[in-house]
Scaffold this motif. Sequence first.
Motif, PDB file in Angstrom:
ATOM      1  N   ILE A   9       0.843  -1.192   0.000  1.00  0.00           N
ATOM      2  CA  ILE A   9       0.000   0.000   0.000  1.00  0.00           C
ATOM      3  C   ILE A   9       0.880   1.244   0.000  1.00  0.00           C
ATOM      4  O   ILE A   9       1.947   1.257   0.611  1.00  0.00           O
ATOM      5  N   ASP A  10       0.379   2.280  -0.636  1.00  0.00           N
ATOM      6  CA  ASP A  10       1.063   3.564  -0.681  1.00  0.00           C
ATOM      7  C   ASP A  10       1.387   4.048   0.736  1.00  0.00           C
ATOM      8  O   ASP A  10       0.587   3.904   1.660  1.00  0.00           O
ATOM      9  N   GLU A  11       2.571   4.639   0.907  1.00  0.00           N
ATOM     10  CA  GLU A  11       3.038   5.067   2.225  1.00  0.00           C
ATOM     11  C   GLU A  11       2.085   6.056   2.898  1.00  0.00           C
ATOM     12  O   GLU A  11       1.840   5.983   4.102  1.00  0.00           O
ATOM     13  N   ASP A  12       1.532   6.993   2.131  1.00  0.00           N
ATOM     14  CA  ASP A  12       0.584   7.951   2.706  1.00  0.00           C
ATOM     15  C   ASP A  12      -0.665   7.248   3.249  1.00  0.00           C
ATOM     16  O   ASP A  12      -1.198   7.634   4.292  1.00  0.00           O
ATOM     17  N   ALA A  17      -3.867   5.049   7.672  1.00  0.00           N
ATOM     18  CA  ALA A  17      -4.449   3.863   8.309  1.00  0.00           C
ATOM     19  C   ALA A  17      -4.054   3.783   9.778  1.00  0.00           C
ATOM     20  O   ALA A  17      -4.898   3.495  10.640  1.00  0.00           O
ATOM     21  N   HIS A  18      -2.787   4.039  10.077  1.00  0.00           N
ATOM     22  CA  HIS A  18      -2.338   4.010  11.476  1.00  0.00           C
ATOM     23  C   HIS A  18      -3.045   5.098  12.300  1.00  0.00           C
ATOM     24  O   HIS A  18      -3.503   4.840  13.419  1.00  0.00           O
ATOM     25  N   LYS A  19      -3.131   6.285  11.743  1.00  0.00           N
ATOM     26  CA  LYS A  19      -3.787   7.395  12.449  1.00  0.00           C
ATOM     27  C   LYS A  19      -5.270   7.081  12.679  1.00  0.00           C
ATOM     28  O   LYS A  19      -5.794   7.235  13.784  1.00  0.00           O
TER      29      LYS A  19
END
Length: 80
Positions: A9-12, A17-19
């Motif tokens: 998945i794209d880094e952004d 997702a984590h946030k």
Amino acid sequence: MQKKLTLSIDEDLIKFAHKFSKETHQSISHIVEEYLSQLKKQKDKKEFNPRLENLYGIFEDEPIPDKKELRRIFHDKSHN
């Protein structure tokens, strides 16, 4: 049965997702699973028999006709 899945998945999106995961107190796995589950439900709802799909919504703006009229409409639609 739970199985592991590896995604690229794209880094952004990973940061998002984590946030989002922290804000909603849900695991990323749960978020992805719920999203895929909703997609599956939508897809399952849209799969009609082609003959039925042609008739879908036909009486939306009109009262349902009598049995003879229904048969005529069904045969007209199924032959087009």
